[in-house]
Enzyme design. Sequence first.
Site, PDB file in Angstrom:
ATOM      1  N   SER A  55      25.243 -10.013 -17.301  1.00 56.36           N
ATOM      2  CA  SER A  55      25.165  -8.869 -18.216  1.00 56.36           C
ATOM      3  C   SER A  55      24.362  -7.791 -17.534  1.00 56.36           C
ATOM      4  O   SER A  55      23.453  -8.091 -16.759  1.00 56.36           O
ATOM      5  CB  SER A  55      24.414  -9.242 -19.501  1.00 56.36           C
ATOM      6  OG  SER A  55      25.263  -9.842 -20.409  1.00 56.36           O
ATOM      7  N   GLU A  62      23.887  10.924 -17.765  1.00 58.97           N
ATOM      8  CA  GLU A  62      24.977  11.284 -18.702  1.00 58.97           C
ATOM      9  C   GLU A  62      25.268  10.139 -19.670  1.00 58.97           C
ATOM     10  O   GLU A  62      26.366  10.040 -20.199  1.00 58.97           O
ATOM     11  CB  GLU A  62      26.234  11.643 -17.875  1.00 58.97           C
ATOM     12  CG  GLU A  62      26.014  12.771 -16.863  1.00 58.97           C
ATOM     13  CD  GLU A  62      25.303  12.341 -15.593  1.00 58.97           C
ATOM     14  OE1 GLU A  62      25.010  13.197 -14.753  1.00 58.97           O
ATOM     15  OE2 GLU A  62      25.029  11.115 -15.463  1.00 58.97           O
ATOM     16  N   SER A  63      24.386   9.172 -19.902  1.00 54.34           N
ATOM     17  CA  SER A  63      24.432   8.045 -20.821  1.00 54.34           C
ATOM     18  C   SER A  63      24.445   6.685 -20.123  1.00 54.34           C
ATOM     19  O   SER A  63      23.480   6.360 -19.452  1.00 54.34           O
ATOM     20  CB  SER A  63      25.584   8.153 -21.808  1.00 54.34           C
ATOM     21  OG  SER A  63      25.424   7.108 -22.747  1.00 54.34           O
ATOM     22  N   HIS A  68      29.569  -7.112 -19.549  1.00 62.26           N
ATOM     23  CA  HIS A  68      29.272  -8.534 -19.702  1.00 62.26           C
ATOM     24  C   HIS A  68      30.474  -9.297 -19.169  1.00 62.26           C
ATOM     25  O   HIS A  68      31.612  -8.925 -19.452  1.00 62.26           O
ATOM     26  CB  HIS A  68      29.013  -8.943 -21.149  1.00 62.26           C
ATOM     27  CG  HIS A  68      28.508 -10.349 -21.183  1.00 62.26           C
ATOM     28  ND1 HIS A  68      27.211 -10.682 -20.856  1.00 62.26           N
ATOM     29  CD2 HIS A  68      29.142 -11.529 -21.401  1.00 62.26           C
ATOM     30  CE1 HIS A  68      27.059 -12.007 -20.904  1.00 62.26           C
ATOM     31  NE2 HIS A  68      28.224 -12.538 -21.222  1.00 62.26           N
ATOM     32  N   CYS A  83      28.324  11.604 -21.456  1.00 60.96           N
ATOM     33  CA  CYS A  83      28.162  12.811 -22.286  1.00 60.96           C
ATOM     34  C   CYS A  83      28.568  14.026 -21.457  1.00 60.96           C
ATOM     35  O   CYS A  83      28.496  13.978 -20.221  1.00 60.96           O
ATOM     36  CB  CYS A  83      26.693  12.999 -22.657  1.00 60.96           C
ATOM     37  SG  CYS A  83      25.956  11.524 -23.300  1.00 60.96           S
ATOM     38  N   GLN A 174      27.616 -27.406  -0.963  1.00 63.28           N
ATOM     39  CA  GLN A 174      26.952 -26.635  -2.023  1.00 63.28           C
ATOM     40  C   GLN A 174      26.934 -25.152  -1.693  1.00 63.28           C
ATOM     41  O   GLN A 174      27.245 -24.763  -0.557  1.00 63.28           O
ATOM     42  CB  GLN A 174      25.495 -27.127  -2.155  1.00 63.28           C
ATOM     43  CG  GLN A 174      24.725 -27.056  -0.854  1.00 63.28           C
ATOM     44  CD  GLN A 174      23.657 -28.137  -0.725  1.00 63.28           C
ATOM     45  OE1 GLN A 174      23.290 -28.791  -1.696  1.00 63.28           O
ATOM     46  NE2 GLN A 174      23.210 -28.366   0.494  1.00 63.28           N
ATOM     47  N   HIS A 205       5.227 -28.925  -0.189  1.00 64.60           N
ATOM     48  CA  HIS A 205       5.272 -29.457   1.187  1.00 64.60           C
ATOM     49  C   HIS A 205       3.942 -30.084   1.610  1.00 64.60           C
ATOM     50  O   HIS A 205       3.929 -31.071   2.347  1.00 64.60           O
ATOM     51  CB  HIS A 205       5.737 -28.349   2.141  1.00 64.60           C
ATOM     52  CG  HIS A 205       7.165 -27.964   1.899  1.00 64.60           C
ATOM     53  ND1 HIS A 205       7.571 -26.671   1.649  1.00 64.60           N
ATOM     54  CD2 HIS A 205       8.276 -28.727   1.825  1.00 64.60           C
ATOM     55  CE1 HIS A 205       8.886 -26.664   1.447  1.00 64.60           C
ATOM     56  NE2 HIS A 205       9.342 -27.889   1.543  1.00 64.60           N
ATOM     57  N   ASP A 229      14.875 -27.110   4.563  1.00 61.88           N
ATOM     58  CA  ASP A 229      14.133 -25.839   4.597  1.00 61.88           C
ATOM     59  C   ASP A 229      13.033 -25.901   5.661  1.00 61.88           C
ATOM     60  O   ASP A 229      12.514 -24.883   6.088  1.00 61.88           O
ATOM     61  CB  ASP A 229      13.524 -25.538   3.229  1.00 61.88           C
ATOM     62  CG  ASP A 229      12.720 -26.714   2.710  1.00 61.88           C
ATOM     63  OD1 ASP A 229      13.234 -27.456   1.834  1.00 61.88           O
ATOM     64  OD2 ASP A 229      11.619 -26.963   3.232  1.00 61.88           O
ATOM     65  N   GLU A 249      19.211 -33.818   7.718  1.00 59.83           N
ATOM     66  CA  GLU A 249      19.649 -32.870   6.687  1.00 59.83           C
ATOM     67  C   GLU A 249      21.166 -32.799   6.735  1.00 59.83           C
ATOM     68  O   GLU A 249      21.757 -32.630   7.800  1.00 59.83           O
ATOM     69  CB  GLU A 249      19.039 -31.485   6.942  1.00 59.83           C
ATOM     70  CG  GLU A 249      19.688 -30.332   6.240  1.00 59.83           C
ATOM     71  CD  GLU A 249      19.689 -30.438   4.720  1.00 59.83           C
ATOM     72  OE1 GLU A 249      20.772 -30.301   4.121  1.00 59.83           O
ATOM     73  OE2 GLU A 249      18.593 -30.637   4.154  1.00 59.83           O
ATOM     74  N   ASP A 280      24.555 -37.022   7.044  1.00 65.93           N
ATOM     75  CA  ASP A 280      24.318 -37.542   5.691  1.00 65.93           C
ATOM     76  C   ASP A 280      23.199 -38.582   5.766  1.00 65.93           C
ATOM     77  O   ASP A 280      23.308 -39.574   6.500  1.00 65.93           O
ATOM     78  CB  ASP A 280      25.604 -38.179   5.143  1.00 65.93           C
ATOM     79  CG  ASP A 280      25.407 -38.698   3.718  1.00 65.93           C
ATOM     80  OD1 ASP A 280      26.418 -39.017   3.074  1.00 65.93           O
ATOM     81  OD2 ASP A 280      24.245 -38.784   3.269  1.00 65.93           O
ATOM     82  N   GLY A 281      22.152 -38.363   5.012  1.00 66.23           N
ATOM     83  CA  GLY A 281      21.000 -39.265   5.059  1.00 66.23           C
ATOM     84  C   GLY A 281      21.344 -40.676   4.611  1.00 66.23           C
ATOM     85  O   GLY A 281      20.736 -41.657   5.070  1.00 66.23           O
ATOM     86  N   SER A 300      14.660 -34.624  -1.253  1.00 63.85           N
ATOM     87  CA  SER A 300      16.010 -34.271  -1.718  1.00 63.85           C
ATOM     88  C   SER A 300      15.937 -33.199  -2.789  1.00 63.85           C
ATOM     89  O   SER A 300      14.869 -32.897  -3.319  1.00 63.85           O
ATOM     90  CB  SER A 300      16.624 -35.518  -2.363  1.00 63.85           C
ATOM     91  OG  SER A 300      15.858 -35.801  -3.524  1.00 63.85           O
ATOM     92  N   ALA A 301      17.100 -32.655  -3.130  1.00 58.73           N
ATOM     93  CA  ALA A 301      17.187 -31.750  -4.284  1.00 58.73           C
ATOM     94  C   ALA A 301      17.360 -32.637  -5.513  1.00 58.73           C
ATOM     95  O   ALA A 301      16.988 -33.807  -5.499  1.00 58.73           O
ATOM     96  CB  ALA A 301      18.376 -30.819  -4.081  1.00 58.73           C
TER      97      ALA A 301
HETATM   98  N1  SAM Z   1      12.067 -29.172  -2.637  1.00 57.86           N
HETATM   99  C1  SAM Z   1      13.384 -29.180  -3.042  1.00 57.86           C
HETATM  100  C2  SAM Z   1      13.517 -29.755  -4.415  1.00 57.86           C
HETATM  101  O1  SAM Z   1      12.674 -30.511  -4.840  1.00 57.86           O
HETATM  102  O2  SAM Z   1      14.444 -29.378  -5.100  1.00 57.86           O
HETATM  103  C3  SAM Z   1      14.270 -29.891  -2.083  1.00 57.86           C
HETATM  104  C4  SAM Z   1      14.294 -29.263  -0.849  1.00 57.86           C
HETATM  105  S1  SAM Z   1      15.437 -29.632   0.319  1.00 57.86           S
HETATM  106  C5  SAM Z   1      16.107 -28.082   0.433  1.00 57.86           C
HETATM  107  C6  SAM Z   1      16.714 -30.619  -0.284  1.00 57.86           C
HETATM  108  C7  SAM Z   1      17.741 -30.852   0.800  1.00 57.86           C
HETATM  109  O3  SAM Z   1      18.375 -32.118   0.674  1.00 57.86           O
HETATM  110  C8  SAM Z   1      18.883 -29.823   0.788  1.00 57.86           C
HETATM  111  O4  SAM Z   1      18.798 -29.033   1.928  1.00 57.86           O
HETATM  112  C9  SAM Z   1      20.157 -30.667   0.763  1.00 57.86           C
HETATM  113  O5  SAM Z   1      21.185 -30.118   1.546  1.00 57.86           O
HETATM  114  C10 SAM Z   1      19.633 -31.980   1.333  1.00 57.86           C
HETATM  115  N2  SAM Z   1      20.471 -33.121   1.000  1.00 57.86           N
HETATM  116  C11 SAM Z   1      21.120 -33.369  -0.164  1.00 57.86           C
HETATM  117  N3  SAM Z   1      21.815 -34.507  -0.053  1.00 57.86           N
HETATM  118  C12 SAM Z   1      21.599 -35.007   1.198  1.00 57.86           C
HETATM  119  C13 SAM Z   1      22.034 -36.153   1.902  1.00 57.86           C
HETATM  120  N4  SAM Z   1      22.863 -37.041   1.324  1.00 57.86           N
HETATM  121  N5  SAM Z   1      21.594 -36.339   3.164  1.00 57.86           N
HETATM  122  C14 SAM Z   1      20.757 -35.456   3.753  1.00 57.86           C
HETATM  123  N6  SAM Z   1      20.315 -34.319   3.138  1.00 57.86           N
HETATM  124  C15 SAM Z   1      20.728 -34.116   1.875  1.00 57.86           C
END
Ligand code: SAM
Length: 443
Positions: A55, A62-63, A68, A83, A174, A205, A229, A249, A280-281, A300-301
């Site tokens: 939004s 002029e207004s 949205h 206007c 993502q 951190h 990060d 990461e 992939d972790g 992780s996120a």
């Molecule tokens: N501090 C942040 C929080 O608490 O939300 C998290 C920070 S860090 C940016 C999270 C990272 O985990 C992201 O960069 C994401 O891409 C990574 N991530 C997610 N799934 C993953 C996986 N399966 N293996 C490795 N990294 C992964």
Amino acid sequence: MNALGRHILVEFYDCSPELMNDVVHIENSMVAAAETAGATVINSTFHHFSPYGVSGVVVIQESHLAIHTWPEYGYAAVDLFTCGDSVDPWVSYNYLKEAFQSGHGSSMELRRGQLSLLKRNDFNLESLRDVSAKPQEEIGTITRDVWFTERDENIALSLKHSGNQLYKKDSPYQRVEVFETLAYGNMLTLDGMVMCTQKDEYVYHEMITHVPMFSHTKAKRALVIGGGDGGTVRELLRHEQLEEVTLVEIDELVIEACKLHLPETAVAFDNPRLNLLVEDGIKYINECEDGRYDLIIVDSADPVGPGEGLFTAEFYSQVHRCLTPDGVMITQSESPRFNSAVFVEIYETYKQIFGQDKVHCYLAAIPTYPTGTWSFSYSSKGNSTPLTFDREAAARFSKEQGLKYYNEDIHMAAFALPNFVKELLNNGSQEAIDAYSAEPTNE
Ligand code: SAM
């Protein structure tokens, strides 16, 4: 003109849902649509709702122009009100139809304030003149009011930003974005969720690293899963005793975005003691040898998207297997207040794998995280406990390193839990979750 203003009510259909959710594009287009029609822009206020929708209004001499959007319908409702006759609102209409890639638009023009229906009051207008208001030609810069909002049903955090999108790319996992917020500096978001900001990232951190490093003094090898990060490895690499730090990461765009726009957080990516893997972790930990790491940090996120698998018993069991006999696992364990159900569930899982009395929870205040109260878990494979640590060494380190949050007192205090958290940890009943969760739980 036989009326004070022209008001065009516009319906834009078949617009790109992407664009209908892009607050920066929409704000820029609305301002440009006004200027292209010859209007003088005073200010603009735009709000990006999470999960979607925008939004906003552009106030012109002029207004105004207002909008949205419903990205889910590819639809935008727009008001073009001008206007006088120096500005042709249809010019703005055509500009926006293109800018929004609208398949078709319908519109209706109303003449507002039909002069034939108005009677001019004959009183001294001078008395109305607001001498304090600066004439437009002196204003020059338009004030932009663009907000980013992370919200769920009941809770929202809004941060004003400059309107300039510093970074926006979609990875296979993502959406990676960086906003230039006015209060917290540059902010990294993933799929619309705040990950870290320049102004408060140090809290997260410093607490996810120095608490274990001072209670597990013999750590030589550390693994960080997630943490793209860079803030967690930056803090770990302050500890000279660590011979090897591995960061796994999954998303290289997160690393790229932070190198570009959060350089203080990404500062340690070239450190020779860092082994940086884009992988992939979950796959990494499954293939990792037994007992390789003294410290494993799961940075992780939230438990959605690529990170979902980092919140499972299978994953934590693998972490346990890859720890040395005296190893420690640290995770960011969500907010006891924001998502109490997840909080309770993951602690029960930790206890099943590490043992009832081997799992500890500690808290930190992170302003840009939902509810501001965030938690970390400390799970020991061996006998190290978080509150047995060398206070003097921690105090010296905090001072020498110029830390902004962590010190020997916070280390202790963080484990002093409020009663509601203790109750959630000791009896994670639905009743307790209902009582303390900021989220509707039994819907
Ligand atoms: N501090 C942040 C929080 O608490 O939300 C998290 C920070 S860090 C940016 C999270 C990272 O985990 C992201 O960069 C994401 O891409 C990574 N991530 C997610 N799934 C993953 C996986 N399966 N293996 C490795 N990294 C992964």
